[in-house]
Design an enzyme around this catalytic site. Structure first.
Site, mmCIF file in Angstrom:
data_model
loop_
_atom_site.group_PDB
_atom_site.id
_atom_site.type_symbol
_atom_site.label_atom_id
_atom_site.label_comp_id
_atom_site.label_asym_id
_atom_site.label_seq_id
_atom_site.Cartn_x
_atom_site.Cartn_y
_atom_site.Cartn_z
ATOM 1 N N TYR A 178 -10.898 7.081 1.585
ATOM 2 C CA TYR A 178 -10.524 6.462 2.864
ATOM 3 C C TYR A 178 -9.138 6.891 3.309
ATOM 4 O O TYR A 178 -8.757 6.691 4.464
ATOM 5 C CB TYR A 178 -10.611 4.936 2.748
ATOM 6 N N ARG A 179 -8.386 7.541 2.398
ATOM 7 C CA ARG A 179 -6.958 7.797 2.651
ATOM 8 C C ARG A 179 -6.479 8.617 1.467
ATOM 9 O O ARG A 179 -7.027 8.485 0.370
ATOM 10 C CB ARG A 179 -6.266 6.453 2.660
ATOM 11 N N ASP A 182 -0.237 -5.238 -0.382
ATOM 12 C CA ASP A 182 0.242 -5.697 -1.692
ATOM 13 C C ASP A 182 1.764 -5.732 -1.745
ATOM 14 O O ASP A 182 2.356 -6.647 -2.304
ATOM 15 C CB ASP A 182 -0.271 -4.768 -2.802
ATOM 16 N N TYR A 226 0.770 8.045 -1.641
ATOM 17 C CA TYR A 226 0.089 8.922 -0.685
ATOM 18 C C TYR A 226 1.051 9.955 -0.092
ATOM 19 O O TYR A 226 0.773 10.542 0.939
ATOM 20 C CB TYR A 226 -0.549 8.089 0.428
ATOM 21 N N HIS A 255 2.977 6.979 -9.179
ATOM 22 C CA HIS A 255 1.544 6.749 -9.052
ATOM 23 C C HIS A 255 0.958 7.554 -7.910
ATOM 24 O O HIS A 255 1.645 7.899 -6.948
ATOM 25 C CB HIS A 255 1.237 5.263 -8.877
HETATM 26 C C1 EUG Z 1 -3.338 -0.380 -3.540
HETATM 27 C C2 EUG Z 1 -4.207 -0.789 -2.543
HETATM 28 C C3 EUG Z 1 -4.653 0.142 -1.619
HETATM 29 C C4 EUG Z 1 -4.242 1.440 -1.707
HETATM 30 C C5 EUG Z 1 -3.370 1.841 -2.689
HETATM 31 C C6 EUG Z 1 -2.916 0.913 -3.591
HETATM 32 C C7 EUG Z 1 -2.872 -1.299 -4.565
HETATM 33 C C8 EUG Z 1 -3.753 -1.766 -5.459
HETATM 34 C C9 EUG Z 1 -6.268 -1.203 -0.631
HETATM 35 O O1 EUG Z 1 -5.492 -0.126 -0.599
HETATM 36 O O2 EUG Z 1 -4.739 2.327 -0.806
HETATM 37 C C10 EUG Z 1 -3.503 -2.237 -6.776
#
Ligand code: EUG
Length: 602
Positions: A529-530, A209, A147, A448
Site C-alpha cells: 500500500y506504500r 502510531d 519509508y 526500520h
Molecule cells: C506502522 C503502521 C503503518 C505503517 C508503518 C508502520 C506501525 C506499526 C498502518 O501503517 O505503514 C507497528
C-alpha cells in the site's frame, strides 16, 4: 559517549519548534531519547563534504543558481548540505537524508535544503527549478520514517522543506468539524491547538502510531490512524497544490471563489483531481482540509490475546464481518508477541544474544512474565459511544472472540500506566503519543523499513502472508514482528524489519529480504500500500497489469504536468522523460546504487 551533538541537548518543544514535542509528552520523549542514544554505537560521520550536485548541471552553475534562490527567499532560507550528515533521532531528525538509511548514507542525499515561507515562494522555487533544470523534492516535515524519511529519491536533489515556515493551522471549524492546515502542522501541534481553544472535548483528531508526522504528509502518503477516521486520505477534503509548472490550483469546492464548503465536499465539479496528488510527483500540496471527529460521548479500549500462531486464521475470519459491519469501529491492530515484546523498548540482547531469530520458547517465557502474559496474538480495539451503546458491541465481540480456544480478555485495570495498551488507548481516541518508537531499540543503531502488503481480511490470506513473512525474515536473520492493521474491507500487514544501520551486512540483508518479500508476495497476488524510496521501482513494477498500462498513464501525466522532470523524479516509480531509459530504476540488480547515467536535455 557523545557521537552526536543532539545526544546532550534537550528535546525541542512546541510551540517554539514547529516539529517539537508537546509539553505533556516531554518527559516521555526525554526517556525515549536516552534509550535511543544508549543503543547507538555508530560513529557520526564527521567528514566535511562538498554538496552532492545532481546529475544534469555543472557544479559552478548549480552554486550560481543557489545564489539566485538566496536572493529570492533570503540567504537564511537556503542551506547547502556540506556539513557532516547527522542522524539525530525521531524528534531531531535530519532533512538532508534518510535517518533510517538502508543504503550508504551518501546515496539518497540532498544537495541543499530550502525553506519557502508561502505558497508564492513555493511557486518561485518551482519556477527556479524549471529554469535551471534542478530536481527538487518536497517534504512536509520529513518524518516518513521507515519509508525514506526526508530523503530525496534522486541524489543531489534540492529538498523543499515546507514545514519549517509553513506550519499554520489556517482554520478549525467547531461546527463543521473540519480544519485547514499547512504542511508543517504535526498531529502533536493540531492536538495542542484543539486543547488551546478548549475544543479537545468537543472534537477529536485522528493520529497515526507516532504523532510527530505532518497531517498533510501522512494523508498524501495514505497513512493510517486508529479512530473511526483512520483512513487519512479518505478523510481529507480540499487541496491547494503548486503544480510542477509553478501554477497553483485549489481542488474541489476550493475552485469556486468565495465558497464556504471547501472542507465539506471534497469533489466540487468535474474530474476529481485529488488522487493524482497522492503518492505521486505531480504537485506540491501547500494546504489541505481535514475532517475531524465529533467526540462520540464515551469510549472503552479493549484487548484480547490468543495463544497460538495458528489462531491467526480463525481470528481474521471472526474479525472480517464484525469490521465490515462496524461492530469493530476503528482501525485495529493484531500484533504478534514478538512485536509486543519489542514494544517494551528493551534491546533484543536483553532476551537473547545468539544470532538468528529468537526461539519461540524464550519469547513466550519473556511474554509470560509481563503484565499481559503469554500469548501469540494481541488484538487492540476500542468501542465508542455511551455505555449502553458500547455494551451491545462489546458483548458481541466477546462472544465471537471466545470462539477461539484460549482467548483471553485482558482487564485494563490490571495493567500499569506505562503498559503499551494505554498508548493504543490514547491513540484510538486521537491523543498523539511517542511510545511506538520503542521497538526500534530492538537492534543496536536501530532502524526500520517496512513491508506492507494489502490483502482481504481473511484467514487464508493472513496465514499465507504470515508463512511468507516468517520464512523470509527469519532466513535473513531477523526477528519476524508482524502486525495486521485492519482497515474496513482490507488489511495491511506491516512487517517492520529492525536492522542495525551501523552494519553494512545488516542493511544489505534487510534490503535483500524486502526485495524477496515483495516479489514473492506479488506472485501470490499481494501488493504493497506504500513503500520506501528504494523499493518504489520494484513495487510499481508489480502493478503491471496489461503491459504496464497504469505506469504508461502515469508517465503521460508526468510528461504533461512536468515536462522538465524537476519534481521528485522517480517518486513512486514515476520517472520523467529526461530520466527514462538511463538506468535510474532501483532493482535487485542495481544493488545499493541509486543513480542512473545522466539525464536528457530539456
Ligand atoms: C506502522 C503502521 C503503518 C505503517 C508503518 C508502520 C506501525 C506499526 C498502518 O501503517 O505503514 C507497528
Amino acid at each position: 559517549m557523545s557521537f552526536s551533538p543532539e545526544a546532550n541537548s534537550d528535546v525541542p518543544t512546541l510551540p517554539k519548534v514547529h516539529s517539537g514535542i508537546p509539553p505533556y509528552l516531554l518527559d516521555k520523549a526525554r526517556e525515549a531519547k536516552q534509550d535511543v542514544f544508549a543503543g547507538r554505537t555508530k560513529a557520526q560521520n564527521a567528514r566535511q563534504r562538498l554538496p552532492v550536485v545532481p546529475q544534469g548541471i555543472e557544479r559552478d552553475d548549480f552554486l550560481k543558481a543557489l545564489d539566485e534562490l538566496r536572493e529570492q527567499l533570503g540567504a537564511e532560507h537556503v542551506e547547502v548540505n556540506n556539513k557532516p550528515l547527522r542522524d539525530g533521532w525521531y524528534m531531531e531528525h535530519p532533512n538532508t537524508h534518510d535517518m533510517m538509511t538502508i543504503l550508504d548514507e551518501e546515496e539518497l542525499v540532498a544537495s541543499a535544503v530550502v525553506f519557502p515561507g508561502s505558497t508564492q515562494e513555493v511557486q518561485q522555487v518551482v519556477r527556479w527549478a524549471n529554469k535551471h533544470l534542478i530536481p527538487i523534492f518536497p517534504i512536509s516535515m520529513g518524518r516518513n520514517l521507515g519509508y525514506g524519511g526526508a530523503a530525496p529519491r534522486v541524489r543531489g536533489s534540492v529538498t523543499v522543506d515546507l514545514g519549517r515556515r509553513m506550519n499554520a493551522i489556517l482554520d478549525i471549524n467547531a461546527e463543521d468539524y473540519t480544519c485547514l492546515v499547512e504542511p508543517g502542522v504535526s498531529y502533536y501541534a493540531l492536538y495542542e491547538a484543539l486543547k488551546a481553544r478548549g475544543l479537545d472535548e468537543h472534537m477529536w483528531i485522528d493520529t497515526p502510531d507516532l504523532g510527530g508526522g505532518s497531517v498533510i504528509g501522512n494523508a498524501v502518503d495514505r497513512g493510517v490512524g486508529y479512530t473511526p477516521y483512520g483512513d487519512h486520505w479518505a478523510c481529507h477534503a480540499g487541496l491547494e497544490v503548486v503544480l510542477p509548472s509553478g501554477e497553483v490550483i485549489r481542488t474541489g469546492m476550493g475552485a469556486l471563489p468565495g465558497n464556504n464548503s471547501w472542507q465539506l465536499f471534497p469533489y466540487g465539479f468535474g474530474p476529481f483531481s485529488d488522487g493524482i496528488f497522492s503518492q505521486s510527483n505531480f504537485g506540491i500540496v501547500t494546504q489541505m482540509g481535514m475532517t475531524l471527529m465529533p467526540n462520540p460521548g464515551g469510549y472503552e479500549a479493549f484487548m484480547y490475546t490468543f495463544p497460538n500462531d495458528e489462531d491467526l486464521g480463525p481470528l481474521m475470519d471472526i474479525i472480517r464481518p464484525l469490521r465490515i459491519s462496524n461492530i469493530f469501529e476503528n482501525v485495529a491492530q493484531v500484533r504478534h508477541v514478538t512485536q509486543g515484546l519489542a514494544s517494551r523498548g528493551l534491546p533484543r540482547s536483553t532476551y537473547y544474544t545468539s544470532p538468528g531469530p529468537i526461539p519461540s520458547s524464550i519469547l513466550r517465557a519473556a511474554a509470560a512474565s509481563t503484565p499481559v502474559g503469554d500469548h501469540a496474538w494481541a488484538y487492540y480495539g476500542m468501542a465508542y459511544g455511551p455505555a449502553h451503546i458500547r455494551a451491545h458491541k462489546l458483548a458481541l465481540i466477546d462472544s465471537e472472540f471466545r470462539r477461539v480456544p484460549g482467548a483471553r480478555k485482558i482487564d485494563p485495570s490490571t495493567l500499569p500506566p506505562d503498559e503499551y495498551f494505554w498508548s493504543r488507548e490514547r491513540v484510538a481516541r486521537g491523543v498523539p503519543d511517542i511510545q511506538e518508537l520503542a521497538w526500534v531499540n530492538w537492534a543496536p543503531n536501530g532502524a526500520h523499513i517496512a513491508f506492507s502488503p494489502v490483502s482481504p481480511i481473511r484467514g487464508a490470506d493472513a496465514a499465507r502472508l504470515f508463512e511468507l513473512g516468517k520464512r523470509r525474515v527469519e532466513a535473513a536473520g531477523f526477528d519476524f514482528m508482524p502486525a495486521f492493521v485492519v482497515g474496513l474491507r482490507e488489511m495491511h500487514l506491516i512487517v517492520e524489519i529492525v536492522f542495525d544501520r551501523g552494519d553494512v551486512g545488516s542493511k544489505k540483508a534487510a534490503l535483500a529480504c524486502l526485495r524477496d518479500l515483495v516479489d514473492e508476495a506479488a506472485a501470490m497476488g499481494y501488493g504493497e500500500y506504500r513503500t520506501h524510496l528504494v523499493l518504489m521501482d520494484q513495487i510499481a513494477g508489480t502493478y503491471g497489469w496489461n503491459d504496464g498500462a497504469l505506469m504508461k498513464f502515469n508517465e503521460k501525466l508526468k510528461d504533461a504536468l512536468d515536462p522538465n522532470g524537476i519534481l521528485a523524479p522517480g517518486r513512486c516509480g514515476i520517472w520523467p522523460k529526461r530520466y527514462r531509459g538511463r538506468g535510474w530504476e532501483m532493482t535487485r540488480e542495481s544493488g545499493g546504487r541509486s543513480e542512473g547515467d545522466g539525464v536528457g536535455p530539456a
